[in-house]
Design a protein around this motif. Structure first.
Motif, short mmCIF file in Angstrom:
data_model
loop_
_atom_site.label_atom_id
_atom_site.label_comp_id
_atom_site.label_asym_id
_atom_site.label_seq_id
_atom_site.Cartn_x
_atom_site.Cartn_y
_atom_site.Cartn_z
N LEU A 116 0.70 -1.02 0.11
CA LEU A 116 -0.01 0.18 -0.04
C LEU A 116 0.93 1.32 -0.07
O LEU A 116 0.39 2.41 0.20
N ASN A 117 2.02 1.12 -0.41
CA ASN A 117 3.23 1.98 -0.13
C ASN A 117 3.31 2.64 1.10
O ASN A 117 3.49 4.00 1.35
N ILE A 118 3.10 1.93 2.14
CA ILE A 118 3.41 2.23 3.49
C ILE A 118 4.81 1.74 3.88
O ILE A 118 4.87 0.48 4.00
N HIS A 119 5.85 2.61 4.25
CA HIS A 119 7.00 2.18 4.47
C HIS A 119 7.41 2.48 5.84
O HIS A 119 8.67 2.59 6.13
N THR A 120 6.63 2.84 6.86
CA THR A 120 7.10 3.19 8.28
C THR A 120 7.61 1.85 8.86
O THR A 120 7.32 0.74 8.52
N PRO A 121 8.47 2.03 9.89
CA PRO A 121 9.03 0.85 10.74
C PRO A 121 7.96 0.29 11.34
O PRO A 121 6.84 0.85 11.83
N CYS A 122 7.96 -1.12 11.90
CA CYS A 122 7.12 -1.86 12.52
C CYS A 122 6.93 -1.34 13.82
O CYS A 122 8.07 -1.27 14.51
N PRO A 123 5.85 -0.82 14.40
CA PRO A 123 5.84 -0.38 15.69
C PRO A 123 5.98 -1.52 16.94
O PRO A 123 5.90 -2.69 16.50
N GLU A 124 6.47 -1.24 18.21
CA GLU A 124 6.53 -2.23 19.11
C GLU A 124 5.26 -2.61 19.51
O GLU A 124 4.17 -2.24 19.35
N LEU A 125 5.13 -4.07 19.92
CA LEU A 125 3.79 -4.72 20.33
C LEU A 125 3.21 -3.80 21.40
O LEU A 125 3.95 -3.11 22.26
N SER A 126 1.76 -3.30 21.59
CA SER A 126 1.39 -2.60 22.49
C SER A 126 -0.33 -2.97 22.47
O SER A 126 -0.70 -3.62 21.54
N ILE A 127 -0.85 -2.96 23.72
CA ILE A 127 -2.21 -3.43 23.88
C ILE A 127 -2.75 -2.42 24.74
O ILE A 127 -2.20 -1.39 25.30
N ASN A 128 -4.22 -2.48 24.71
CA ASN A 128 -5.15 -1.53 25.67
C ASN A 128 -5.92 -2.35 26.59
O ASN A 128 -6.78 -3.08 26.25
N VAL A 129 -5.24 -2.31 28.04
CA VAL A 129 -6.05 -3.05 28.72
C VAL A 129 -7.39 -2.33 29.51
O VAL A 129 -7.01 -1.29 29.80
N PRO A 130 -8.56 -2.68 29.53
CA PRO A 130 -9.50 -2.05 30.03
C PRO A 130 -9.47 -1.71 31.54
O PRO A 130 -8.93 -2.67 32.19
N LYS A 131 -10.10 -0.90 32.11
CA LYS A 131 -9.84 -0.32 33.28
C LYS A 131 -10.30 -1.43 34.35
O LYS A 131 -10.02 -1.59 35.39
N GLU A 132 -11.75 -2.04 33.89
CA GLU A 132 -12.35 -2.84 34.88
C GLU A 132 -11.38 -3.99 34.99
O GLU A 132 -11.22 -4.74 36.11
#
Length: 320
Positions: free
Chosen positions: A138-154
């Motif tokens: 898709l002509n996207i050549h940005t570096p691969c980000p680090e793994l990250s997640i979003n943990v719900p507050k509850e």
């Protein structure tokens, strides 16, 4: 714009695809992103904020015409403009073409005829980077980000309550996960480190750090392993998070994660907990980020995980 990602495989595969989803959302902030995953992996998206709808299709099953027609209808109803697939079965890419999705991205194979944007599959690198390579189509050549997640507050609150119940909130704790999914066992992939060797590791930690609790991470597939460890090390504690968010929150609260190659290992990487992971038939260089020194992969010199000496594990634990 509506984007579809087809991601076969288990929970680890989903987590390793999260950086690709993150980059997609950053490149197309107004886009709606849906995924199609296997039933066993649906719960993973409790900790992913980039996906709107999680659809289910059993890529591993012996699917017949009726199954593929159901998949065809499910995709057609949502009118996607872009599809990215990790599935290399030509029948699935044929359905994407049949549904008229304008942009169809995947790996270049001998049967990728129905994909109009393909990239080479570079399998010798970190898997998250291999998945992220798909975006170059898709002509996207940005570096691969680090793994990250979003943990719900509850889920964070649940984990804190469990830490109080086990009396480990103020002391910190070492978390151990030694199980493996029934699917890997059926496939002949043994990723379970022998319980007597875990016993030696646990007893050494308890001798050197008697006030630091050790907690076993026990999921539905880990009960036998947990009971075996408890029979040899009865003073360790046990925690059983009921879903992905609570599991991630428990791992995030640990001082150290000791584990085999598994989904909890990928969650540990995503939340940044110091991790020592054991590898036998699988390769650490493909499943752990190599540039970050807080994630240590101990690779067996054979393909047998049990051949990793306990001294190597203990050396790494006390190194810091």
């Amino acid at each position: 714009m509506r984007i579809l990602a087809l991601i076969p495989g288990g929970i680890s595969d989903q987590i390793l695809f999260f950086p690709t989803l993150k980059t997609l959302k950053e490149e197309y902030p107004e886009a709606i992103i849906d995924v199609i995953v296997e039933p066993r992996s649906k719960n993973t998206y409790r900790v992913c904020k980039y996906v709107q709808e999680v659809l289910v299709f059993d890529f591993q099953d012996r699917n017949g015409l009726a199954d593929y027609l159901n998949l065809l209808g499910m995709i057609r109803d949502r009118e996607y403009e872009l599809a990215i697939t990790l599935e290399e079965n030509w029948a699935v890419s044929f359905l994407l073409w049949l549904d008229g999705i304008p942009t169809r991205v995947g790996y270049k194979t001998n049967s990728s005829w129905f994909l109009n944007n393909t990239v080479p599959k570079k399998t010798e690198q970190y898997t998250a980077s291999m998945y992220h390579d798909l975006l170059s189509a898709l002509n996207i050549h940005t570096p691969c980000p680090e793994l990250s997640i979003n943990v719900p507050k509850e889920d964070i609150e649940w984990a804190e309550a469990e830490q109080k119940r086990l009396n480990i909130k103020d002391t910190g704790y070492i978390l151990i996960h030694g199980g493996a999914s029934p699917l890997t066992v059926r496939q002949g992939i043994n990723k379970i480190y022998p319980v007597p060797k875990w016993q030696r590791v646990i007893e050494d930690i308890q001798m050197r750090q008697p006030d630091l609790p050790i907690v076993l991470l026990c999921g539905p597939d880990d009960i036998t392993w947990t009971n075996e460890v408890l029979s040899l090390c009865p003073t360790v504690k046990v925690i059983s998070p009921p879903d992905m968010g609570k599991l991630a929150a428990v791992i995030a609260g640990a001082n150290l994660m000791l584990c085999t190659d598994s989904a909890p290992m990928q969650l540990s990487v995503a939340v940044g907990t110091y991790t020592i992971a054991l590898f036998g038939p699988t390769q650490a260089k493909k499943l752990l980020p190599q540039k970050l020194d807080r994630f240590i992969g101990l690779q067996s010199l054979s393909d047998k995980i049990g051949d990793i000496p306990t001294d190597k594990i203990l050396e790494q634990i006390w190194k810091n």
